[in-house]
Design a protein around this motif. Structure first.
Motif, PDB file in Angstrom:
ATOM      1  N   ALA A   1      -6.130  18.630  55.132  1.00 23.26           N
ATOM      2  CA  ALA A   1      -4.826  19.153  55.581  1.00 23.26           C
ATOM      3  C   ALA A   1      -3.831  18.021  55.798  1.00 23.26           C
ATOM      4  CB  ALA A   1      -5.007  19.962  56.859  1.00 23.26           C
ATOM      5  N   ALA A   2      -4.273  16.923  56.409  1.00 20.90           N
ATOM      6  CA  ALA A   2      -3.367  15.794  56.663  1.00 20.90           C
ATOM      7  C   ALA A   2      -2.911  15.147  55.360  1.00 20.90           C
ATOM      8  CB  ALA A   2      -4.065  14.766  57.550  1.00 20.90           C
ATOM      9  N   ASP A   3      -3.842  14.990  54.411  1.00 21.63           N
ATOM     10  CA  ASP A   3      -3.501  14.353  53.132  1.00 21.63           C
ATOM     11  C   ASP A   3      -2.559  15.205  52.282  1.00 21.63           C
ATOM     12  OD1 ASP A   3      -5.059  12.190  53.727  1.00 21.63           O
ATOM     13  OD2 ASP A   3      -6.666  12.646  52.297  1.00 21.63           O
ATOM     14  N   HIS A   4      -2.618  16.523  52.453  1.00 20.85           N
ATOM     15  CA  HIS A   4      -1.872  17.418  51.556  1.00 20.85           C
ATOM     16  C   HIS A   4      -0.779  18.197  52.292  1.00 20.85           C
ATOM     17  CE1 HIS A   4      -4.547  16.681  48.092  1.00 20.85           C
ATOM     18  NE2 HIS A   4      -5.454  16.488  49.021  1.00 20.85           N
ATOM     19  N   GLN A   5      -0.306  17.626  53.401  1.00 20.35           N
ATOM     20  CA  GLN A   5       0.807  18.252  54.112  1.00 20.35           C
ATOM     21  C   GLN A   5       2.026  18.310  53.193  1.00 20.35           C
ATOM     22  OE1 GLN A   5       0.836  15.889  57.830  1.00 20.35           O
ATOM     23  NE2 GLN A   5       0.969  17.820  58.917  1.00 20.35           N
ATOM     24  N   GLY A   6       2.773  19.415  53.283  1.00 22.86           N
ATOM     25  CA  GLY A   6       3.974  19.535  52.454  1.00 22.86           C
ATOM     26  C   GLY A   6       3.705  20.060  51.064  1.00 22.86           C
ATOM     27  N   THR A   7       2.433  20.380  50.746  1.00 27.68           N
ATOM     28  CA  THR A   7       2.095  20.973  49.448  1.00 27.68           C
ATOM     29  C   THR A   7       1.774  22.455  49.686  1.00 27.68           C
ATOM     30  OG1 THR A   7      -0.300  20.664  49.566  1.00 27.68           O
ATOM     31  CG2 THR A   7       1.006  18.765  48.842  1.00 27.68           C
ATOM     32  N   PRO A   8       1.684  23.247  48.610  1.00 27.55           N
ATOM     33  CA  PRO A   8       1.373  24.688  48.795  1.00 27.55           C
ATOM     34  C   PRO A   8      -0.084  24.975  49.179  1.00 27.55           C
ATOM     35  CG  PRO A   8       2.368  24.237  46.626  1.00 27.55           C
ATOM     36  CD  PRO A   8       1.971  22.933  47.209  1.00 27.55           C
ATOM     37  N   LEU A   9      -0.888  23.926  49.387  1.00 25.19           N
ATOM     38  CA  LEU A   9      -2.312  24.132  49.662  1.00 25.19           C
ATOM     39  C   LEU A   9      -2.502  24.857  50.999  1.00 25.19           C
ATOM     40  CD1 LEU A   9      -5.000  23.311  48.271  1.00 25.19           C
ATOM     41  CD2 LEU A   9      -5.091  21.375  49.844  1.00 25.19           C
ATOM     42  N   HIS A  10      -3.333  25.909  50.983  1.00 28.86           N
ATOM     43  CA  HIS A  10      -3.609  26.700  52.184  1.00 28.86           C
ATOM     44  C   HIS A  10      -5.078  26.543  52.536  1.00 28.86           C
ATOM     45  CE1 HIS A  10      -4.393  30.406  54.565  1.00 28.86           C
ATOM     46  NE2 HIS A  10      -3.181  30.156  55.033  1.00 28.86           N
ATOM     47  N   ILE A  11      -5.349  26.070  53.757  1.00 30.81           N
ATOM     48  CA  ILE A  11      -6.729  25.779  54.170  1.00 30.81           C
ATOM     49  C   ILE A  11      -7.148  26.738  55.279  1.00 30.81           C
ATOM     50  CG2 ILE A  11      -8.280  24.040  55.150  1.00 30.81           C
ATOM     51  CD1 ILE A  11      -6.349  21.933  53.934  1.00 30.81           C
ATOM     52  N   THR A  12      -8.274  27.413  55.061  1.00 28.07           N
ATOM     53  CA  THR A  12      -8.843  28.320  56.060  1.00 28.07           C
ATOM     54  C   THR A  12     -10.228  27.818  56.447  1.00 28.07           C
ATOM     55  OG1 THR A  12      -7.679  30.208  55.105  1.00 28.07           O
ATOM     56  CG2 THR A  12      -9.580  30.709  56.492  1.00 28.07           C
ATOM     57  N   LEU A  13     -10.523  27.819  57.732  1.00 30.20           N
ATOM     58  CA  LEU A  13     -11.878  27.499  58.183  1.00 30.20           C
ATOM     59  C   LEU A  13     -12.445  28.713  58.899  1.00 30.20           C
ATOM     60  CD1 LEU A  13     -13.342  24.261  59.615  1.00 30.20           C
ATOM     61  CD2 LEU A  13     -13.838  26.412  60.770  1.00 30.20           C
ATOM     62  N   ILE A  14     -13.599  29.164  58.432  1.00 30.05           N
ATOM     63  CA  ILE A  14     -14.303  30.278  59.084  1.00 30.05           C
ATOM     64  C   ILE A  14     -15.525  29.717  59.786  1.00 30.05           C
ATOM     65  CG2 ILE A  14     -15.413  30.861  56.863  1.00 30.05           C
ATOM     66  CD1 ILE A  14     -15.703  33.734  57.999  1.00 30.05           C
ATOM     67  N   GLU A  15     -15.673  30.096  61.046  1.00 29.75           N
ATOM     68  CA  GLU A  15     -16.760  29.555  61.862  1.00 29.75           C
ATOM     69  C   GLU A  15     -17.393  30.700  62.628  1.00 29.75           C
ATOM     70  OE1 GLU A  15     -17.095  25.785  64.882  1.00 29.75           O
ATOM     71  OE2 GLU A  15     -15.309  27.015  65.059  1.00 29.75           O
ATOM     72  N   SER A  16     -18.705  30.783  62.571  1.00 27.88           N
ATOM     73  CA  SER A  16     -19.393  31.845  63.299  1.00 27.88           C
ATOM     74  C   SER A  16     -19.323  31.590  64.799  1.00 27.88           C
ATOM     75  CB  SER A  16     -20.858  31.926  62.872  1.00 27.88           C
ATOM     76  OG  SER A  16     -21.561  32.785  63.753  1.00 27.88           O
ATOM     77  N   PRO A  17     -18.879  32.569  65.571  1.00 25.90           N
ATOM     78  CA  PRO A  17     -18.873  32.389  67.025  1.00 25.90           C
ATOM     79  C   PRO A  17     -20.276  32.430  67.613  1.00 25.90           C
ATOM     80  CG  PRO A  17     -17.990  34.569  66.422  1.00 25.90           C
ATOM     81  CD  PRO A  17     -18.332  33.870  65.147  1.00 25.90           C
ATOM     82  N   ASP A  18     -21.273  32.826  66.800  1.00 24.90           N
ATOM     83  CA  ASP A  18     -22.646  32.991  67.302  1.00 24.90           C
ATOM     84  C   ASP A  18     -23.528  31.755  67.098  1.00 24.90           C
ATOM     85  OD1 ASP A  18     -21.802  35.595  67.734  1.00 24.90           O
ATOM     86  OD2 ASP A  18     -22.538  36.273  65.782  1.00 24.90           O
ATOM     87  N   ILE A  19     -23.064  30.791  66.294  1.00 21.36           N
ATOM     88  CA  ILE A  19     -23.914  29.639  65.962  1.00 21.36           C
ATOM     89  C   ILE A  19     -23.354  28.394  66.637  1.00 21.36           C
ATOM     90  CG2 ILE A  19     -24.814  28.179  64.109  1.00 21.36           C
ATOM     91  CD1 ILE A  19     -24.543  30.631  62.240  1.00 21.36           C
ATOM     92  N   ALA A  20     -24.138  27.802  67.532  1.00 18.94           N
ATOM     93  CA  ALA A  20     -23.706  26.562  68.187  1.00 18.94           C
ATOM     94  C   ALA A  20     -23.925  25.393  67.232  1.00 18.94           C
ATOM     95  CB  ALA A  20     -24.513  26.349  69.459  1.00 18.94           C
ATOM     96  N   PRO A  21     -22.984  24.433  67.200  1.00 16.43           N
ATOM     97  CA  PRO A  21     -23.200  23.259  66.340  1.00 16.43           C
ATOM     98  C   PRO A  21     -24.389  22.446  66.827  1.00 16.43           C
ATOM     99  CG  PRO A  21     -21.275  22.931  67.763  1.00 16.43           C
ATOM    100  CD  PRO A  21     -21.723  24.350  67.944  1.00 16.43           C
ATOM    101  N   ILE A  22     -25.060  21.760  65.902  1.00  9.52           N
ATOM    102  CA  ILE A  22     -26.245  20.968  66.274  1.00  9.52           C
ATOM    103  C   ILE A  22     -25.835  19.835  67.214  1.00  9.52           C
ATOM    104  CG2 ILE A  22     -27.970  19.370  65.354  1.00  9.52           C
ATOM    105  CD1 ILE A  22     -28.422  21.277  63.081  1.00  9.52           C
ATOM    106  N   GLY A  23     -24.746  19.145  66.872  1.00  9.02           N
ATOM    107  CA  GLY A  23     -24.159  18.175  67.793  1.00  9.02           C
ATOM    108  C   GLY A  23     -25.068  17.049  68.223  1.00  9.02           C
ATOM    109  N   VAL A  24     -25.766  16.428  67.267  1.00  4.29           N
ATOM    110  CA  VAL A  24     -26.605  15.290  67.623  1.00  4.29           C
ATOM    111  C   VAL A  24     -26.015  13.983  67.113  1.00  4.29           C
ATOM    112  CG1 VAL A  24     -28.844  14.206  67.212  1.00  4.29           C
ATOM    113  CG2 VAL A  24     -28.743  16.574  67.879  1.00  4.29           C
ATOM    114  N   GLY A  25     -25.200  14.044  66.034  1.00  5.08           N
ATOM    115  CA  GLY A  25     -24.662  12.828  65.421  1.00  5.08           C
ATOM    116  C   GLY A  25     -23.687  12.123  66.334  1.00  5.08           C
ATOM    117  N   GLU A  26     -24.196  11.264  67.200  1.00  7.07           N
ATOM    118  CA  GLU A  26     -23.326  10.648  68.202  1.00  7.07           C
ATOM    119  C   GLU A  26     -22.859   9.255  67.824  1.00  7.07           C
ATOM    120  OE1 GLU A  26     -25.439  11.088  71.984  1.00  7.07           O
ATOM    121  OE2 GLU A  26     -24.374  12.972  72.262  1.00  7.07           O
ATOM    122  N   GLY A  27     -23.281   8.741  66.666  1.00  5.09           N
ATOM    123  CA  GLY A  27     -22.866   7.402  66.250  1.00  5.09           C
ATOM    124  C   GLY A  27     -22.039   7.450  64.977  1.00  5.09           C
ATOM    125  N   THR A  28     -21.015   6.582  64.895  1.00  3.23           N
ATOM    126  CA  THR A  28     -20.209   6.511  63.669  1.00  3.23           C
ATOM    127  C   THR A  28     -20.127   5.066  63.183  1.00  3.23           C
ATOM    128  OG1 THR A  28     -17.980   5.968  64.479  1.00  3.23           O
ATOM    129  CG2 THR A  28     -18.720   8.244  64.778  1.00  3.23           C
TER     130      THR A  28
END
Length: 505
Positions: free
Chosen positions: A22-49
């Motif tokens: 979205a940040a790279d393509h601001q100002g273009t006609p690109l439309h981005i949708t994110l669908i996320e299940s409200p029932d599934i918690a993220p694994i959330g273990v990747g704590e290092g970058t």
């Protein structure tokens, strides 16, 4: 024309994907949708970058101070490996994020072996291990956001990170958010995905679908049945026990490196955040039972100043490996849906970043161009997964530990690609010639840090006496920088406190 992208799944992978594209393509006609299940918690273990996350966050357009505050983030300046070489109490080495002083200018490993064989390689060629040992931050109070004095990545709370990115994507980048469950997939006659059927929002149509559904790999794995290539015969670890540990006091020092301490059938990660430690035991279920693995984890926590009464750890199971293809027809998998290897060297989020960057940079204008981009993407990421596996395996094959079947088995199973490199490195140091793609996952400097940290020695056939003075200059330069930085850089917690309090509205 590619005008609509649907991302399935949130968490770190989904929201990094949405934010960067979205940040790279601001100002273009690109439309981005994110669908996320409200029932599934993220694994959330990747704590290092890796340090690459600084560029990613800058590109997405967030404030580093907000990121620190909202994601319970801390600095990461590399990794420290304990008991990997021979299992003794004094056995440790560093893989810092800073390149060796004079890297590429002179054969540092040869001169290190000739002049200072008793000094750990990283300690001689880099100031950064000394910053880590002394608890220093990688920058000063006046250093601008995302800039560094010493190269750094982050430790973060992965659950909070997804929420932080989601807020930014929705408020600043115009990403459309659908909290819903996917209940069906409809296809075009040619086999492309036409739309995702949702429980309450009807059909979501797009030209490109991005699978960030984690290990279930809903689109690439389940729908397209792209085969999974297991690497369990190379990297045995397939289980983890994770737990959060409080500090004994609010002003307790925050480590600025990930610690990895080898155990009888795996290793324990230890990551310092401002409010707690994230600790976990990664192990091979074929070599140790869950109860024994938990006992080793509890012993480690007790020995490192943690409480005796820790909560029951969270158990995670995974099959190490990756998909035979990552981009198939009009679907590309990013994150755990593409593959997962144990978190040694924190490659999971780095591979997400690389994947999203390539999708965004090479975003096909039309469906016709997509197959060409997909081929290039698959080639690049098959290569990258293989390099990650080689690099992680390097830590195991060089170990001199023979105290359990796990370590004996690990030193016996060497991938052919890695074996070839080790044969070459018996007589020369890892060099840029060994890793010649423009965007390598790990530079040859990383291989040098691990190779020589693990006690490997190269028998050099070419005398290079003329380089001795030049190398000595760089060794002295690293020592001078160490003295200068230890005197000038603040304490890790001190700087993090300053950043989180500054700009606070």
């Amino acid at each position: 024309m590619i005008r609509r992208i649907v991302i399935v799944g949130g968490g770190s992978a989904g929201w990094l994907t949405a934010g960067l594209i979205a940040a790279d393509h601001q100002g273009t006609p690109l439309h981005i949708t994110l669908i996320e299940s409200p029932d599934i918690a993220p694994i959330g273990v990747g704590e290092g970058t890796w340090p690459s996350m600084r560029d990613t966050l800058r590109r997405i357009g967030v404030s580093e101070a907000d990121f620190f505050r909202e994601c319970d983030a801390a600095f990461k300046q590399g990794s420290r490996f304990n008991r990997w070489v021979d299992g003794s109490d004094h056995d440790y080495y560093f893989h810092p994020f800073v390149l060796p002083q004079g890297y590429g200018e002179v054969n540092l490993p040869q001169q290190w072996q000739a002049q200072h064989p008793d000094t750990p390689f990283a300690d001689l060629v880099s100031f950064q291990p000394h910053l880590c040992v002394n608890g220093r931050a990688p920058k000063q109070v006046v250093t601008p956001e995302f800039a560094s004095v010493a190269n750094y990545g982050y430790h973060l709370d992965a659950g909070k990170f997804g929420v932080f990115l989601r807020k930014h994507c929705l408020e600043k980048l115009g990403v459309h958010y659908v909290p819903d469950n996917v209940v069906g997939i409809s296809s075009h006659d040619n086999g492309d995905i036409a739309a995702l059927q949702t429980q309450t929002h009807g059909a979501l149509e797009a030209e490109l679908f991005i699978d960030c559904t984690g290990m279930q790999s809903l689109l690439l794995g389940k729908h397209y049945e792209v085969p999974f290539i297991s690497q369990k015969h190379v990297l045995y670890n397939d289980s983890a026990l994770a737990v959060q540990i409080p500090y004994p006091a609010d002003d307790y020092p925050i480590a600025s490196q990930t610690s990895s301490t080898a155990q009888s059938a795996g290793w324990i990660w230890d990551i310092g955040l401002p409010t707690r430690r994230g600790v976990g035991h990664v192990y091979s279920s074929a070599h140790i039972g869950d109860d024994q693995a938990e006992a080793e984890l509890r012993r480690y926590i007790s020995a490192t100043g943690g409480p005796q009464d820790i909560p029951s750890p969270r158990k995670l199971s995974f099959n190490p490996g990756y998909r035979a293809r990552f981009w198939h027809r009009n679907c590309v998998a990013i994150g755990l849906s593409a593959g997962f290897i144990e978190p040694l060297e924190a490659s999971a989020l780095a591979l997400v970043e690389m994947s999203v960057a390539m999708v965004s940079d090479e975003l096909p204008a039309t469906r016709e161009a997509m197959d060409i981009v997909a081929r290039r993407f698959n080639d690049a990421f098959t290569y990258r997964w293989e390099r990650v596996i080689d690099f992680l395996k390097l830590h195991y094959v060089l170990s001199r530990r023979r105290d359990s079947a796990y370590w004996r088995d690990n030193t016996a199973a060497v991938p052919e690609r890695l074996n070839d490199l080790l044969t070459l490195w018996r007589h020369r140091a890892p060099s840029r010639n060994d890793f010649n793609r423009i965007e390598e996952v790990f530079p040859s400097a990383s291989y040098q840090y691990v190779l020589y940290g693990m006690g490997f020695r190269s028998e050099y056939t070419q005398p290079q006496a003329q380089q001795a003075a030049q190398a000595d200059h760089y060794f002295r330069e690293a020592a001078a920088l160490t003295r200068k930085m230890l005197g000038a850089l603040p304490d890790n917690r001190e700087l993090i406190n300053h950043i989180t309090k500054r700009h606070h509205a």
